[in-house]
Write a protein that holds these residues in place. Structure first.
Motif, mmCIF file in Angstrom:
data_model
loop_
_atom_site.group_PDB
_atom_site.id
_atom_site.type_symbol
_atom_site.label_atom_id
_atom_site.label_comp_id
_atom_site.label_asym_id
_atom_site.label_seq_id
_atom_site.Cartn_x
_atom_site.Cartn_y
_atom_site.Cartn_z
ATOM 1 N N ASP A 1 23.378 26.763 42.015
ATOM 2 C CA ASP A 1 24.035 25.677 41.264
ATOM 3 C C ASP A 1 25.493 25.995 40.952
ATOM 4 N N GLY A 2 25.937 27.222 41.298
ATOM 5 C CA GLY A 2 27.320 27.618 41.036
ATOM 6 C C GLY A 2 27.452 28.339 39.702
ATOM 7 N N ILE A 3 28.496 29.173 39.597
ATOM 8 C CA ILE A 3 28.745 29.900 38.346
ATOM 9 C C ILE A 3 29.985 29.296 37.693
ATOM 10 N N ARG B 1 44.923 34.055 32.636
ATOM 11 C CA ARG B 1 43.718 33.258 32.939
ATOM 12 C C ARG B 1 43.609 32.824 34.402
ATOM 13 N N PRO B 2 44.712 32.410 35.039
ATOM 14 C CA PRO B 2 44.542 31.931 36.428
ATOM 15 C C PRO B 2 43.918 32.953 37.363
ATOM 16 N N GLU B 3 44.319 34.236 37.261
ATOM 17 C CA GLU B 3 43.781 35.255 38.177
ATOM 18 C C GLU B 3 42.282 35.483 37.930
ATOM 19 N N LEU B 4 41.843 35.267 36.691
ATOM 20 C CA LEU B 4 40.412 35.435 36.395
ATOM 21 C C LEU B 4 39.609 34.233 36.881
ATOM 22 N N LEU B 5 40.143 33.041 36.658
ATOM 23 C CA LEU B 5 39.429 31.830 37.089
ATOM 24 C C LEU B 5 39.315 31.799 38.608
ATOM 25 N N ALA B 6 40.298 32.364 39.305
ATOM 26 C CA ALA B 6 40.284 32.345 40.771
ATOM 27 C C ALA B 6 39.114 33.140 41.338
ATOM 28 N N VAL B 7 38.645 34.170 40.603
ATOM 29 C CA VAL B 7 37.547 35.004 41.124
ATOM 30 C C VAL B 7 36.224 34.770 40.399
ATOM 31 N N ALA B 8 36.264 34.138 39.223
ATOM 32 C CA ALA B 8 35.040 34.039 38.415
ATOM 33 C C ALA B 8 34.191 32.832 38.781
ATOM 34 N N THR C 1 38.905 43.159 39.439
ATOM 35 C CA THR C 1 38.666 44.378 38.639
ATOM 36 C C THR C 1 38.851 44.083 37.145
ATOM 37 N N LEU C 2 39.793 43.196 36.824
ATOM 38 C CA LEU C 2 39.984 42.802 35.423
ATOM 39 C C LEU C 2 38.770 42.023 34.916
ATOM 40 N N LEU C 3 38.262 41.127 35.737
ATOM 41 C CA LEU C 3 37.068 40.359 35.361
ATOM 42 C C LEU C 3 35.876 41.293 35.124
#
Ligand SMILES: [Zn+2]
Length: 299
Positions: A105-107, A122-129, A282-284
């Motif tokens: 269903d997606g994360i 935030r953008p770099e985290l949203l891009a991988v999360a 790695t930050l996430l």
């Protein structure tokens, strides 16, 4: 490196290549049964290289079942293709089946407000999360319960639910041969990440520590661990103790620097390469790990 070696009578380990440049291979295990069939544990990655390695190791043998320790692509990714070739059923733990349905269903994005993440990070985290919805890599034909003896003629193979790395991770205790297939629950040198089966209400640290105790209790001094990566090893009990200590050390560090938010706590902890070097994935991971330890401590 040989593509296949026999680690115990009727038990073979296949080096299955992994894409991505991290760990070089995953281990698939082939268990011969008394009826002349083979049971495959963790067939590996969904790549042509991986499928070729497994196919050449099987040499046309009749496959009676495909057991998956956990949902990650380097273990479960080739299961659907192997089932299509052999008609063998795919088995995994019921909690892992639920996690697979949820991941399909997606994360959604983690709550970066609650973590106190500054706007510019935030953008770099949203891009991988954020993981979009998509088909599950495999759906099981049957789920396996904790403590269940699998249908492997001539052997006693007991499934042990060992949550932590993922919510429905399984280890397999081959009781007749003194073997423990550990998946990614216990690896000889690598520290597996925790809570990597998608967001749940579980406490992966508490679950993992309890599951380490359970596995350590099986070690009578001769138990041979057959891990999902790296090489077979003895001393499972000691390794479990070291892994538990690794996580408890981190918990103590978090307890000493509780901070106001996950971000503030994470910034005070020791990270390989330093906090300032962390970015993107790695930050996430660092923030998730910090959040897990804070939850474990009920901060
Ligand atoms: Zn793995």
């Amino acid at each position: 490196m040989a593509a296949i070696d026999t680690v115990a009578p009727g038990v073979h380990r296949v080096h299955v290549p992994m894409p991505g440049g991290g760990l070089p291979f995953s281990n698939a295990y082939l268990l011969d049964d008394a009826d002349g069939a083979v049971h495959v544990v963790d067939p590996g990655s969904p790549t042509d290289d991986a499928r070729d390695a497994l196919r050449s190791a099987l040499r046309g043998a009749r496959v009676a079942s495909i057991v998956v320790t956990h949902l990650h692509a380097d273990h479960a990714g080739a299961a659907a293709a192997l089932r299509a070739e052999t008609d063998a059923p795919v088995l995994l733990h019921e909690r892992e089946a639920a996690a697979l349905r949820m991941l399909a269903d997606g994360i959604p994005a983690p709550d970066l407000d609650a973590w106190g993440v500054p706007a510019e990070r935030r953008p770099e985290l949203l891009a991988v999360a954020v993981v979009p919805a998509g088909p599950a890599p495999v759906t099981p034909d049957r789920t396996v319960a904790d403590g269940e003896l699998l249908a492997v003629p001539g052997r006693r193979v007991r499934a042990l639910w060992t949550p932590g790395h993922t919510p429905g991770h399984l280890c397999l205790h081959v009781e007749d041969a003194g073997l423990l297939l550990t998946g990614d629950h216990v690896l000889p040198t690598v520290n597996s990440g925790l809570g990597l089966g998608g967001p749940t209400a579980d406490d992966p640290i508490a679950d993992y520590l309890a599951a380490l105790d359970r596995v350590a209790a099986l070690d009578d001094g001769t138990l041979l661990a057959l891990p999902g990566h790296e090489d077979p090893f003895t001393g499972v009990g000691e390794r479990c103790f070291a892994l538990a200590e690794h996580h408890r050390r981190r918990t103590r560090e978090v307890a000493a620097h509780p901070g106001g938010t996950v971000w503030e706590t994470a910034a005070t902890l020791t990270w390989t390469g330093g906090w300032d070097a962390l970015s993107g994935f790695t930050l996430l991971s660092a923030l998730r790990q910090t959040a897990q330890h804070r939850a474990y401590l009920a901060i």
